[in-house]
Design a protein around this motif. Sequence first.
Motif: not given
Length: 192
Positions: A8-15, A143-152
């Motif tokens: 299995t290919r790993p999930a593509p990482r964000g830019g 995208d961890a940063f986008a997830d954190a901003m959405r949660l905030q």
Amino acid sequence: MTQQATPTRPAPRGGLRRVLPLLITAWLVLEIWLLVQVGSWLGGFTVLLLLIAGAVIGGSLIKRAGLKALSAAIEQSKDPQPQQPQTGTSMTVLAGLLLIVPGFLSDLVALTLLFPPTRALWRAAGRRLADKALRSTSAVGADAFADAMRLQEQIRIHRPDGKVIQGEVVDPEAGPRGPQGPDTTYRPPING
């Protein structure tokens, strides 16, 4: 007959996740090169004194920003207001951390975080980045940063004023029961 597991290919990482290690490596190489250049120009002892002075100044900036944030929190607890004034402590703490990190390039960035005109530019860039992350259409977890901003943003929407209402949860099925049956004592209404 045995089955072979398909790789299995790993999930593509964000830019940013792809580029960040390269940027950190380039930053470190540039810091070391700049230290060597300044050291050959001013002397090793002078560079050492400058690095120690940067660490001491950075520590005092962090301490001052912490005390300012603490006094603002105490003032806010005494007189709660919906709109809090900006204290700018996050930029000051970041500048202090960058001053503590050995290197002249990080010290230069720290100075731009301290002066009001460039601080405003950094703040505007941060707001644009946060707005972009909030409007991001990437899947949750990509995208961890986008997830954190959405949660905030969700937390801010659900509790815009931060008020806590005291109350008691009562299960309507069971109800509060004592040894003689249901509790029928008078309880004054909760006033908001």
